[in-house]
Motif scaffolding. Structure first.
Motif, PDB file in Angstrom:
ATOM      1  N   LYS A 285       0.835  -1.216   0.000  1.00 23.15           N
ATOM      2  CA  LYS A 285       0.000   0.000   0.000  1.00 23.15           C
ATOM      3  C   LYS A 285       0.864   1.259   0.000  1.00 23.15           C
ATOM      4  CE  LYS A 285      -4.589  -1.244   1.621  1.00 23.15           C
ATOM      5  NZ  LYS A 285      -4.639  -2.681   1.669  1.00 23.15           N
ATOM      6  N   ILE A 286       1.951   1.217   0.783  1.00 24.77           N
ATOM      7  CA  ILE A 286       2.867   2.369   0.825  1.00 24.77           C
ATOM      8  C   ILE A 286       3.516   2.545  -0.550  1.00 24.77           C
ATOM      9  CG2 ILE A 286       4.997   3.291   1.856  1.00 24.77           C
ATOM     10  CD1 ILE A 286       4.198   1.464   4.354  1.00 24.77           C
ATOM     11  N   ASN A 287       3.956   1.430  -1.137  1.00 23.97           N
ATOM     12  CA  ASN A 287       4.593   1.447  -2.457  1.00 23.97           C
ATOM     13  C   ASN A 287       3.661   2.044  -3.510  1.00 23.97           C
ATOM     14  OD1 ASN A 287       6.688   0.773  -4.313  1.00 23.97           O
ATOM     15  ND2 ASN A 287       5.496  -0.984  -4.970  1.00 23.97           N
ATOM     16  N   GLU A 288       2.395   1.589  -3.531  1.00 23.05           N
ATOM     17  CA  GLU A 288       1.411   2.080  -4.507  1.00 23.05           C
ATOM     18  C   GLU A 288       1.108   3.557  -4.272  1.00 23.05           C
ATOM     19  OE1 GLU A 288       0.205   0.542  -7.207  1.00 23.05           O
ATOM     20  OE2 GLU A 288       1.449  -1.184  -6.715  1.00 23.05           O
ATOM     21  N   PHE A 289       1.061   3.954  -2.999  1.00 21.08           N
ATOM     22  CA  PHE A 289       0.772   5.342  -2.639  1.00 21.08           C
ATOM     23  C   PHE A 289       1.878   6.272  -3.157  1.00 21.08           C
ATOM     24  CE2 PHE A 289       0.700   8.973   0.302  1.00 21.08           C
ATOM     25  CZ  PHE A 289      -0.641   9.320   0.275  1.00 21.08           C
ATOM     26  N   VAL A 290       3.131   5.861  -2.970  1.00 24.35           N
ATOM     27  CA  VAL A 290       4.271   6.661  -3.441  1.00 24.35           C
ATOM     28  C   VAL A 290       4.273   6.729  -4.972  1.00 24.35           C
ATOM     29  CG1 VAL A 290       6.805   6.753  -3.562  1.00 24.35           C
ATOM     30  CG2 VAL A 290       5.674   6.213  -1.391  1.00 24.35           C
ATOM     31  N   LYS A 291       3.979   5.583  -5.612  1.00 28.35           N
ATOM     32  CA  LYS A 291       3.915   5.535  -7.081  1.00 28.35           C
ATOM     33  C   LYS A 291       2.840   6.503  -7.595  1.00 28.35           C
ATOM     34  CE  LYS A 291       3.506   1.166  -8.708  1.00 28.35           C
ATOM     35  NZ  LYS A 291       3.652  -0.094  -9.413  1.00 28.35           N
ATOM     36  N   ARG A 292       1.695   6.499  -6.905  1.00 30.54           N
ATOM     37  CA  ARG A 292       0.572   7.366  -7.294  1.00 30.54           C
ATOM     38  C   ARG A 292       0.948   8.842  -7.130  1.00 30.54           C
ATOM     39  NH1 ARG A 292      -5.187   6.523  -7.468  1.00 30.54           N
ATOM     40  NH2 ARG A 292      -6.267   8.516  -7.284  1.00 30.54           N
ATOM     41  N   ALA A 293       1.634   9.162  -6.024  1.00 28.85           N
ATOM     42  CA  ALA A 293       2.023  10.545  -5.758  1.00 28.85           C
ATOM     43  C   ALA A 293       2.970  11.056  -6.846  1.00 28.85           C
ATOM     44  CB  ALA A 293       2.681  10.649  -4.382  1.00 28.85           C
ATOM     45  N   ARG A 294       3.922  10.207  -7.255  1.00 31.26           N
ATOM     46  CA  ARG A 294       4.869  10.594  -8.318  1.00 31.26           C
ATOM     47  C   ARG A 294       4.127  10.808  -9.642  1.00 31.26           C
ATOM     48  NH1 ARG A 294      10.449   8.807  -7.365  1.00 31.26           N
ATOM     49  NH2 ARG A 294      10.636   8.292  -9.554  1.00 31.26           N
ATOM     50  N   ALA A 295       3.167   9.914  -9.933  1.00 25.42           N
ATOM     51  CA  ALA A 295       2.386  10.024 -11.180  1.00 25.42           C
ATOM     52  C   ALA A 295       1.536  11.296 -11.168  1.00 25.42           C
ATOM     53  CB  ALA A 295       1.500   8.795 -11.346  1.00 25.42           C
ATOM     54  N   ALA A 296       0.934  11.628 -10.014  1.00 23.58           N
ATOM     55  CA  ALA A 296       0.077  12.816  -9.899  1.00 23.58           C
ATOM     56  C   ALA A 296       0.905  14.090 -10.088  1.00 23.58           C
ATOM     57  CB  ALA A 296      -0.613  12.835  -8.536  1.00 23.58           C
ATOM     58  N   LYS A 297       2.137  14.077  -9.577  1.00 25.89           N
ATOM     59  CA  LYS A 297       3.020  15.235  -9.697  1.00 25.89           C
ATOM     60  C   LYS A 297       3.376  15.479 -11.173  1.00 25.89           C
ATOM     61  CE  LYS A 297       7.228  15.778  -8.059  1.00 25.89           C
ATOM     62  NZ  LYS A 297       8.461  15.581  -7.304  1.00 25.89           N
ATOM     63  N   ILE A 298       3.741  14.403 -11.868  1.00 25.95           N
ATOM     64  CA  ILE A 298       4.109  14.533 -13.287  1.00 25.95           C
ATOM     65  C   ILE A 298       2.895  14.966 -14.111  1.00 25.95           C
ATOM     66  CG2 ILE A 298       4.677  13.116 -15.320  1.00 25.95           C
ATOM     67  CD1 ILE A 298       6.953  11.947 -13.705  1.00 25.95           C
ATOM     68  N   HIS A 299       1.727  14.414 -13.767  1.00 24.91           N
ATOM     69  CA  HIS A 299       0.490  14.801 -14.452  1.00 24.91           C
ATOM     70  C   HIS A 299       0.238  16.306 -14.277  1.00 24.91           C
ATOM     71  CE1 HIS A 299      -3.664  14.681 -15.824  1.00 24.91           C
ATOM     72  NE2 HIS A 299      -4.015  15.271 -14.697  1.00 24.91           N
ATOM     73  N   ALA A 300       0.444  16.822 -13.069  1.00 26.81           N
ATOM     74  CA  ALA A 300       0.240  18.255 -12.792  1.00 26.81           C
ATOM     75  C   ALA A 300       1.195  19.109 -13.625  1.00 26.81           C
ATOM     76  CB  ALA A 300       0.445  18.529 -11.302  1.00 26.81           C
ATOM     77  N   TYR A 301       2.454  18.666 -13.733  1.00 26.15           N
ATOM     78  CA  TYR A 301       3.431  19.394 -14.543  1.00 26.15           C
ATOM     79  C   TYR A 301       3.000  19.434 -16.020  1.00 26.15           C
ATOM     80  CZ  TYR A 301       7.066  19.681 -10.888  1.00 26.15           C
ATOM     81  OH  TYR A 301       7.777  19.998  -9.770  1.00 26.15           O
ATOM     82  N   ILE A 302       2.513  18.294 -16.527  1.00 23.84           N
ATOM     83  CA  ILE A 302       2.112  18.211 -17.943  1.00 23.84           C
ATOM     84  C   ILE A 302       0.917  19.128 -18.205  1.00 23.84           C
ATOM     85  CG2 ILE A 302       1.161  16.703 -19.747  1.00 23.84           C
ATOM     86  CD1 ILE A 302       2.715  14.362 -18.360  1.00 23.84           C
ATOM     87  N   ILE A 303      -0.119  19.015 -17.372  1.00 25.57           N
ATOM     88  CA  ILE A 303      -1.352  19.788 -17.565  1.00 25.57           C
ATOM     89  C   ILE A 303      -1.066  21.292 -17.500  1.00 25.57           C
ATOM     90  CG2 ILE A 303      -3.583  20.348 -16.473  1.00 25.57           C
ATOM     91  CD1 ILE A 303      -3.633  17.701 -18.009  1.00 25.57           C
TER      92      ILE A 303
END
Length: 394
Positions: A285-303
């Motif tokens: 769960k911690i691993n998936e949470f960190v993966k999600r946070a990194r993906a959300a950050k990159i998504h924010a940069y792209i948008i």
């Protein structure tokens, strides 16, 4: 890890999500592009095991073997029998719950499946029964993948999208193969490709291995490794477990002493992987949470980058179309500007398709405070949470 500590880590992740990650996801519409916003039930869900494979590779029989009984609504046969996604989970009594009902239940982690529409929900159900194993693990049985382009066009829902959604939520993905059906069909290739990013969860099982003799088994094993190497496109060799997860006793006479000894050891290895799942659930769960946070950050940069490239008054439609066409170049600009790893970026073709339904002018500009909050969470809050509730020698 004591149960109380696990609960506290999960509660800590919930708090961090609501305070720091969710605002970023909501602002940049992460839920419309990548994954629905998380709810409490997503954090509290039991570990899940997803079974994938072509028809009649023994997916339903594998679950029956693990439970020592049939689950409600299970059908087993040589023809394609399971025509829906079935979640087999613990419950007070034996019953089947339709997909539309399960998707709206707040205490179930399946609300995100509503995005796939009624066509999918009519092919989705939950099977509940009281069982000690199901109190620890939830199984997800899937429809057999058939070969040929016709099968893909006949599905009324996005089959690959659904498997990708489950793959992100699951703790273990079992790819089952039959020694007599080693060809990897077009649809199965797409399904396996959609699992990219979850390689650490995948286990390949060559089921029904007792049906061939030792010499044939060696050749089949080699052929399977070759097929998987072409589809997975990774330099690492994937571990393949040999076994016969059947509800009937197996006659090993054909395979000789090597057969029985080999199958027993291989099955024991796979079962120990399954036994480890509840123990490793919190780490996952911690691993998936960190993966999600990194993906959300990159998504924010792209948008925010796409918003910044839009003209103030004239030629907005033309500018948007140009940005979509040259999206791979825009990704490279974002990567250089913010020093981001290329491997964390989403699939450019899939992202391009999703962008076509949006007006870039309505996107939000970059909000550095939100990004800083997520960075602080990854650098300090999560390590401090683990330090507080973990045995330092654990």
């Amino acid at each position: 890890i004591p149960a109380s500590a696990v609960t506290s880590i999960i509660d800590g992740l919930k708090k961090l999500y609501i305070q720091k990650l969710r605002p970023l996801e909501a602002t940049y519409r992460f839920n419309d592009f990548v994954s629905p916003l998380l709810t409490n039930s997503d954090f509290d869900a039991k570990p899940m095991v997803l079974l994938l494979g072509q028809y009649s590779t023994g997916k339903t029989t594998f679950i029956k073997h693990m439970l020592n009984s049939n689950y409600p609504g299970a059908h087993i046969g040589p023809e394609p029998t399971t025509d829906r996604f079935v979640v087999v989970m613990s419950g007070p009594d034996e019953r089947s719950i339709p997909g539309n009902t399960i998707a709206v239940q707040a205490d179930m982690p399946f609300s995100g499946l509503s995005n796939f529409g009624s066509a999918f929900l009519s092919k989705f159900e939950c099977s509940q029964m009281p069982h000690p194993l199901l109190e620890q693990i939830t199984f997800v049985d899937s429809p057999g993948v058939l070969s040929g382009e016709k099968q893909r066009t006949q599905r009324a829902y996005d089959f690959t999208g659904v498997t990708s959604w489950f793959a992100a939520k699951c703790d273990l993905i079992l790819l089952l193969f039959d020694p007599h059906k080693l060809d990897v069909s077009d649809e199965f290739k797409r399904v396996i490709s959609s699992l990219r990013g979850h390689d650490d969860k995948i286990r390949v099982v060559l089921n029904k291995s007792h049906q061939v003799d030792t010499q044939q088994l060696m050749r089949i094993y080699g052929a399977l490794m070759w097929s998987l190497g072409k589809v997975l496109n990774t330099p690492e060799v994937m571990r393949v477990y040999l076994g016969s997860f059947n509800d009937k006793p197996i006659d090993y006479a054909e395979n000789g002493p090597l057969g029985s000894d080999l199958f027993e050891k291989e099955q024991e290895d796979l079962l120990s992987d399954l036994k480890d799942i509840p123990r490793k659930a919190c780490d996952r769960k911690i691993n998936e949470f960190v993966k999600r946070a990194r993906a959300a950050k990159i998504h924010a940069y792209i948008i925010s980058h796409l918003k910044k490239q839009m003209p103030a008054i004239m030629g907005k439609t033309k500018a948007q179309e140009k940005l979509i066409t040259n999206l791979d170049m825009e990704f490279a600009k974002v990567q250089r500007e913010f020093h981001l790893p290329a491997g964390d970026f989403p699939n450019v073709d899939e992202y391009r398709e999703k962008l076509r339904g949006f007006n870039f002018d309505k996107f939000e500009r970059l909000k550095p405070k939100m990004i800083d909050a997520v960075d602080h969470m990854l650098a300090y809050d999560i390590p401090n949470l683990l330090k507080t509730f973990r045995n330092p020698y654990g």
